[in-house]
Design a protein around this motif. Structure first.
Motif, PDB file in Angstrom:
ATOM      1  N   LYS A  13       0.822  -1.210   0.000  1.00 29.29           N
ATOM      2  CA  LYS A  13       0.000   0.000   0.000  1.00 29.29           C
ATOM      3  C   LYS A  13       0.859   1.265   0.000  1.00 29.29           C
ATOM      4  N   ARG A  14       2.098   1.158   0.410  1.00 28.93           N
ATOM      5  CA  ARG A  14       2.992   2.310   0.531  1.00 28.93           C
ATOM      6  C   ARG A  14       3.987   2.365  -0.633  1.00 28.93           C
ATOM      7  N   PHE A  15       3.653   1.761  -1.773  1.00 31.05           N
ATOM      8  CA  PHE A  15       4.582   1.710  -2.902  1.00 31.05           C
ATOM      9  C   PHE A  15       4.846   3.102  -3.465  1.00 31.05           C
ATOM     10  N   ILE A  16       3.818   3.903  -3.584  1.00 32.27           N
ATOM     11  CA  ILE A  16       3.996   5.255  -4.113  1.00 32.27           C
ATOM     12  C   ILE A  16       4.230   6.173  -2.926  1.00 32.27           C
ATOM     13  N   GLY A  17       5.474   6.501  -2.730  1.00 31.97           N
ATOM     14  CA  GLY A  17       5.843   7.363  -1.611  1.00 31.97           C
ATOM     15  C   GLY A  17       5.911   8.809  -2.027  1.00 31.97           C
ATOM     16  N   GLU A  18       6.384   9.619  -1.102  1.00 33.48           N
ATOM     17  CA  GLU A  18       6.454  11.058  -1.358  1.00 33.48           C
ATOM     18  C   GLU A  18       7.450  11.387  -2.457  1.00 33.48           C
ATOM     19  N   ARG A  19       8.584  10.697  -2.472  1.00 30.66           N
ATOM     20  CA  ARG A  19       9.609  10.991  -3.477  1.00 30.66           C
ATOM     21  C   ARG A  19       9.126  10.631  -4.872  1.00 30.66           C
ATOM     22  N   VAL A  20       8.449   9.502  -5.009  1.00 28.18           N
ATOM     23  CA  VAL A  20       7.927   9.094  -6.316  1.00 28.18           C
ATOM     24  C   VAL A  20       6.859  10.069  -6.780  1.00 28.18           C
ATOM     25  N   LEU A  21       6.016  10.490  -5.865  1.00 32.57           N
ATOM     26  CA  LEU A  21       4.960  11.434  -6.208  1.00 32.57           C
ATOM     27  C   LEU A  21       5.535  12.787  -6.626  1.00 32.57           C
ATOM     28  N   LYS A  22       6.517  13.291  -5.875  1.00 30.49           N
ATOM     29  CA  LYS A  22       7.138  14.579  -6.227  1.00 30.49           C
ATOM     30  C   LYS A  22       7.848  14.489  -7.570  1.00 30.49           C
ATOM     31  N   THR A  23       8.518  13.375  -7.836  1.00 28.54           N
ATOM     32  CA  THR A  23       9.209  13.212  -9.119  1.00 28.54           C
ATOM     33  C   THR A  23       8.214  13.191 -10.265  1.00 28.54           C
ATOM     34  N   GLY A  24       7.117  12.491 -10.095  1.00 29.88           N
ATOM     35  CA  GLY A  24       6.097  12.431 -11.141  1.00 29.88           C
ATOM     36  C   GLY A  24       5.497  13.784 -11.444  1.00 29.88           C
ATOM     37  N   ILE A  25       5.227  14.548 -10.397  1.00 31.61           N
ATOM     38  CA  ILE A  25       4.670  15.891 -10.592  1.00 31.61           C
ATOM     39  C   ILE A  25       5.679  16.806 -11.284  1.00 31.61           C
ATOM     40  N   ALA A  26       6.945  16.720 -10.877  1.00 32.96           N
ATOM     41  CA  ALA A  26       7.982  17.562 -11.495  1.00 32.96           C
ATOM     42  C   ALA A  26       8.162  17.215 -12.970  1.00 32.96           C
ATOM     43  N   VAL A  27       8.146  15.936 -13.292  1.00 33.42           N
ATOM     44  CA  VAL A  27       8.298  15.517 -14.691  1.00 33.42           C
ATOM     45  C   VAL A  27       7.102  15.991 -15.509  1.00 33.42           C
ATOM     46  N   PHE A  28       5.915  15.860 -14.959  1.00 33.27           N
ATOM     47  CA  PHE A  28       4.713  16.286 -15.678  1.00 33.27           C
ATOM     48  C   PHE A  28       4.730  17.780 -15.954  1.00 33.27           C
ATOM     49  N   ILE A  29       5.096  18.571 -14.968  1.00 35.30           N
ATOM     50  CA  ILE A  29       5.110  20.032 -15.138  1.00 35.30           C
ATOM     51  C   ILE A  29       6.184  20.468 -16.122  1.00 35.30           C
TER      52      ILE A  29
END
Length: 53
Positions: A13-29
């Motif tokens: 349940k904790r596979f998507i952590g804060e670092r993965v989420l921040k990286t995904g948002i930065a790449v998208f933007i």
């Protein structure tokens, strides 16, 4: 022995952590900004991934 302890500590349940989420948002933007200005997005995406990690 080490692999067994690593596997027992993994929480699916904790596979998507804060670092993965921040990286995904930065790449998208950054990709969106580069595509809006007709620039190659690959360099901005690589830079975003490297700087977040």
């Amino acid at each position: 022995m080490i692999l067994a302890s690593i596997l027992t500590n993994l929480n699916p349940k904790r596979f998507i952590g804060e670092r993965v989420l921040k990286t995904g948002i930065a790449v998208f933007i950054t990709a969106g900004i580069c595509l809006a200005y007709d620039l190659p997005a690959i360099f901005a995406v690589i830079t975003a991934i490297v700087t977040i990690d």
